[in-house]
Scaffold this motif. Structure first.
Motif, PDB file in Angstrom:
ATOM      1  N   LEU A 137      18.079  -2.335  37.569  1.00  0.00           N
ATOM      2  CA  LEU A 137      18.330  -3.681  38.551  1.00  0.00           C
ATOM      3  C   LEU A 137      18.813  -4.429  38.060  1.00  0.00           C
ATOM      4  O   LEU A 137      19.236  -4.545  36.736  1.00  0.00           O
ATOM      5  CB  LEU A 137      17.221  -4.008  38.490  1.00  0.00           C
ATOM      6  N   ASP A 138      20.047  -5.696  38.790  1.00  0.00           N
ATOM      7  CA  ASP A 138      20.458  -6.464  38.066  1.00  0.00           C
ATOM      8  C   ASP A 138      19.978  -7.940  39.366  1.00  0.00           C
ATOM      9  O   ASP A 138      19.764  -7.194  40.063  1.00  0.00           O
ATOM     10  CB  ASP A 138      22.484  -6.315  37.250  1.00  0.00           C
ATOM     11  N   SER A 139      21.035  -8.168  39.579  1.00  0.00           N
ATOM     12  CA  SER A 139      21.394  -9.823  39.707  1.00  0.00           C
ATOM     13  C   SER A 139      21.253  -9.191  41.498  1.00  0.00           C
ATOM     14  O   SER A 139      21.389 -10.340  41.978  1.00  0.00           O
ATOM     15  CB  SER A 139      21.922 -10.759  39.156  1.00  0.00           C
ATOM     16  N   THR A 140      22.537  -8.471  41.638  1.00  0.00           N
ATOM     17  CA  THR A 140      22.892  -7.920  42.690  1.00  0.00           C
ATOM     18  C   THR A 140      22.211  -6.843  43.104  1.00  0.00           C
ATOM     19  O   THR A 140      22.956  -6.247  44.615  1.00  0.00           O
ATOM     20  CB  THR A 140      24.921  -8.000  42.045  1.00  0.00           C
ATOM     21  N   THR A 141      21.523  -5.662  42.137  1.00  0.00           N
ATOM     22  CA  THR A 141      20.580  -4.804  43.068  1.00  0.00           C
ATOM     23  C   THR A 141      19.201  -5.242  43.515  1.00  0.00           C
ATOM     24  O   THR A 141      18.689  -4.342  43.818  1.00  0.00           O
ATOM     25  CB  THR A 141      20.978  -3.582  42.511  1.00  0.00           C
ATOM     26  N   VAL A 142      19.358  -6.276  43.222  1.00  0.00           N
ATOM     27  CA  VAL A 142      17.889  -5.653  43.306  1.00  0.00           C
ATOM     28  C   VAL A 142      17.051  -6.814  44.551  1.00  0.00           C
ATOM     29  O   VAL A 142      17.699  -7.847  44.815  1.00  0.00           O
ATOM     30  CB  VAL A 142      16.835  -7.169  42.344  1.00  0.00           C
ATOM     31  N   ALA A 143      15.983  -6.380  45.315  1.00  0.00           N
ATOM     32  CA  ALA A 143      15.674  -7.086  45.911  1.00  0.00           C
ATOM     33  C   ALA A 143      14.248  -7.148  46.021  1.00  0.00           C
ATOM     34  O   ALA A 143      12.891  -6.016  45.503  1.00  0.00           O
ATOM     35  CB  ALA A 143      15.546  -5.381  47.682  1.00  0.00           C
ATOM     36  N   ALA A 144      13.211  -8.272  45.887  1.00  0.00           N
ATOM     37  CA  ALA A 144      12.101  -8.809  46.099  1.00  0.00           C
ATOM     38  C   ALA A 144      11.128  -8.273  47.119  1.00  0.00           C
ATOM     39  O   ALA A 144      11.172  -8.856  47.945  1.00  0.00           O
ATOM     40  CB  ALA A 144      12.034  -9.251  45.200  1.00  0.00           C
ATOM     41  N   HIS A 145      10.070  -8.181  47.028  1.00  0.00           N
ATOM     42  CA  HIS A 145       9.255  -7.934  48.165  1.00  0.00           C
ATOM     43  C   HIS A 145       7.517  -8.635  47.507  1.00  0.00           C
ATOM     44  O   HIS A 145       7.222  -7.470  46.628  1.00  0.00           O
ATOM     45  CB  HIS A 145       8.601  -6.158  48.721  1.00  0.00           C
ATOM     46  N   GLU A 146       7.542  -9.734  47.645  1.00  0.00           N
ATOM     47  CA  GLU A 146       5.650  -9.719  47.260  1.00  0.00           C
ATOM     48  C   GLU A 146       6.172 -10.054  45.366  1.00  0.00           C
ATOM     49  O   GLU A 146       7.100 -10.882  44.608  1.00  0.00           O
ATOM     50  CB  GLU A 146       5.252  -9.109  47.435  1.00  0.00           C
ATOM     51  N   SER A 147       4.781  -9.229  44.655  1.00  0.00           N
ATOM     52  CA  SER A 147       4.958  -9.851  43.286  1.00  0.00           C
ATOM     53  C   SER A 147       5.967  -7.517  42.560  1.00  0.00           C
ATOM     54  O   SER A 147       6.073  -7.444  41.979  1.00  0.00           O
ATOM     55  CB  SER A 147       3.517  -8.800  42.788  1.00  0.00           C
ATOM     56  N   GLU A 148       6.807  -6.825  44.060  1.00  0.00           N
ATOM     57  CA  GLU A 148       6.673  -5.777  43.637  1.00  0.00           C
ATOM     58  C   GLU A 148       8.768  -5.408  43.677  1.00  0.00           C
ATOM     59  O   GLU A 148       9.456  -6.712  44.752  1.00  0.00           O
ATOM     60  CB  GLU A 148       7.005  -4.733  44.265  1.00  0.00           C
ATOM     61  N   ILE A 149       9.829  -5.645  43.596  1.00  0.00           N
ATOM     62  CA  ILE A 149      11.138  -5.246  42.682  1.00  0.00           C
ATOM     63  C   ILE A 149      11.844  -3.626  43.235  1.00  0.00           C
ATOM     64  O   ILE A 149      11.121  -3.040  42.094  1.00  0.00           O
ATOM     65  CB  ILE A 149      11.514  -5.883  41.534  1.00  0.00           C
ATOM     66  N   TYR A 150      12.589  -3.768  44.453  1.00  0.00           N
ATOM     67  CA  TYR A 150      13.051  -2.588  44.310  1.00  0.00           C
ATOM     68  C   TYR A 150      14.327  -2.226  44.078  1.00  0.00           C
ATOM     69  O   TYR A 150      15.486  -3.755  43.740  1.00  0.00           O
ATOM     70  CB  TYR A 150      12.696  -2.230  45.661  1.00  0.00           C
ATOM     71  N   CYS A 151      15.640  -1.268  44.101  1.00  0.00           N
ATOM     72  CA  CYS A 151      16.814  -1.547  44.360  1.00  0.00           C
ATOM     73  C   CYS A 151      17.566  -1.562  45.682  1.00  0.00           C
ATOM     74  O   CYS A 151      16.295  -1.616  46.812  1.00  0.00           O
ATOM     75  CB  CYS A 151      17.595  -0.380  44.086  1.00  0.00           C
ATOM     76  N   LYS A 152      18.104  -2.305  46.604  1.00  0.00           N
ATOM     77  CA  LYS A 152      18.215  -2.488  47.739  1.00  0.00           C
ATOM     78  C   LYS A 152      18.223  -0.803  48.495  1.00  0.00           C
ATOM     79  O   LYS A 152      17.977  -1.377  49.953  1.00  0.00           O
ATOM     80  CB  LYS A 152      19.265  -3.016  47.837  1.00  0.00           C
ATOM     81  N   THR A 153      18.220   0.026  48.032  1.00  0.00           N
ATOM     82  CA  THR A 153      17.909   1.430  48.769  1.00  0.00           C
ATOM     83  C   THR A 153      17.002   1.682  49.301  1.00  0.00           C
ATOM     84  O   THR A 153      15.979   1.618  50.346  1.00  0.00           O
ATOM     85  CB  THR A 153      18.986   2.464  48.018  1.00  0.00           C
ATOM     86  N   CYS A 154      16.283   1.646  48.318  1.00  0.00           N
ATOM     87  CA  CYS A 154      14.390   1.516  48.187  1.00  0.00           C
ATOM     88  C   CYS A 154      13.872   0.892  49.026  1.00  0.00           C
ATOM     89  O   CYS A 154      12.679   1.403  49.812  1.00  0.00           O
ATOM     90  CB  CYS A 154      13.613   2.062  46.310  1.00  0.00           C
ATOM     91  N   TYR A 155      14.499  -0.537  48.765  1.00  0.00           N
ATOM     92  CA  TYR A 155      13.616  -1.627  49.753  1.00  0.00           C
ATOM     93  C   TYR A 155      14.395  -1.333  50.953  1.00  0.00           C
ATOM     94  O   TYR A 155      13.602  -1.626  52.454  1.00  0.00           O
ATOM     95  CB  TYR A 155      14.101  -3.141  49.304  1.00  0.00           C
ATOM     96  N   GLY A 156      15.838  -0.735  51.286  1.00  0.00           N
ATOM     97  CA  GLY A 156      15.758  -0.320  52.288  1.00  0.00           C
ATOM     98  C   GLY A 156      14.721   0.494  53.647  1.00  0.00           C
ATOM     99  O   GLY A 156      14.353   0.288  54.608  1.00  0.00           O
ATOM    100  N   ARG A 157      14.876   1.483  52.438  1.00  0.00           N
ATOM    101  CA  ARG A 157      14.007   2.947  53.287  1.00  0.00           C
ATOM    102  C   ARG A 157      11.646   2.904  53.185  1.00  0.00           C
ATOM    103  O   ARG A 157      11.907   2.586  54.277  1.00  0.00           O
ATOM    104  CB  ARG A 157      13.788   3.464  52.000  1.00  0.00           C
TER     105      ARG A 157
END
Length: 194
Positions: free
Chosen positions: A44-64
């Motif tokens: 990940l980097d600053s443009t592809t990260v999506a955080a949810h509470e204490s978890e980090i995901y790529c934007k694709t997995c976060y969206g899923r």
């Protein structure tokens, strides 16, 4: 107990993160090598990260995992997807199963409403979508239909004029609808009477 290691603890591996290798996200520190999607393990980097509470995901997995559910969501515009994310270990079934949909819809979907509201080109009468839309005379036109009605010359914002819902280049407009007489339009010489 004091923090003798000299730095913050990594949010993924719990080891000390020194300043030279630190990436911060959502108030937590990570090693550069530990800054990975929790589902697919993609870097990940600053443009592809999506955080949810204490978890980090790529934007694709976060969206899923946390985005809207259904066919067509999570993959980008214009793409139908039935991917549930099972191969990534994402559990998309939350709560009880949804009731079956009625066989006849009670109200039109947002997609269906957008399809009805698509603008029509005044020249060819076909739908004009945003990617091919040019505005002229207050109406949407296809790029290929944005031509002079008389000579067929391709038009731009600098040479377009409109009259009665039709588009013309400035030359054709002046010849057909401009003022007439000596010095206007096509007359270049004045015949002398002898």
């Amino acid at each position: 107990m004091p923090n003798w290691g000299g730095g913050a603890k990594c949010g993924a591996c719990e080891k000390t993160v020194y300043h030279a290798e630190e990436i911060q996200c959502n108030g937590r520190s990570f090693h550069k090598s530990c800054f990975l999607c929790m589902a697919c393990r993609k870097a990940l980097d600053s443009t592809t990260v999506a955080a949810h509470e204490s978890e980090i995901y790529c934007k694709t997995c976060y969206g899923r995992k946390y985005g809207p559910k259904g066919v067509g969501f999570g993959q980008g515009a214009g793409c139908l997807s039935t991917d549930t994310g099972d191969h990534l270990g994402l559990n998309l079934q939350q709560g009880s199963p949804k009731p079956a949909r009625p066989s006849t819809p009670t109200n039109a979907s947002k997609f269906a409403k957008k399809m009805v509201d698509v603008d029509k080109c005044p020249r060819c009468g076909k739908s004009v979508y945003a990617a091919e839309k040019i505005m002229g005379g207050g109406k949407p036109w296809h790029k290929s239909c944005f031509r002079c009605a008389i000579c067929g010359k391709s038009l731009e914002s600098t040479n377009v004029t409109d009259k009665d819902g039709e588009l013309y280049c400035k030359v054709c407009y002046a010849k057909n609808f401009g003022p007439k007489g000596i010095g206007f339009g096509g007359l270049t010489q004045v015949e002398k009477k002898e």
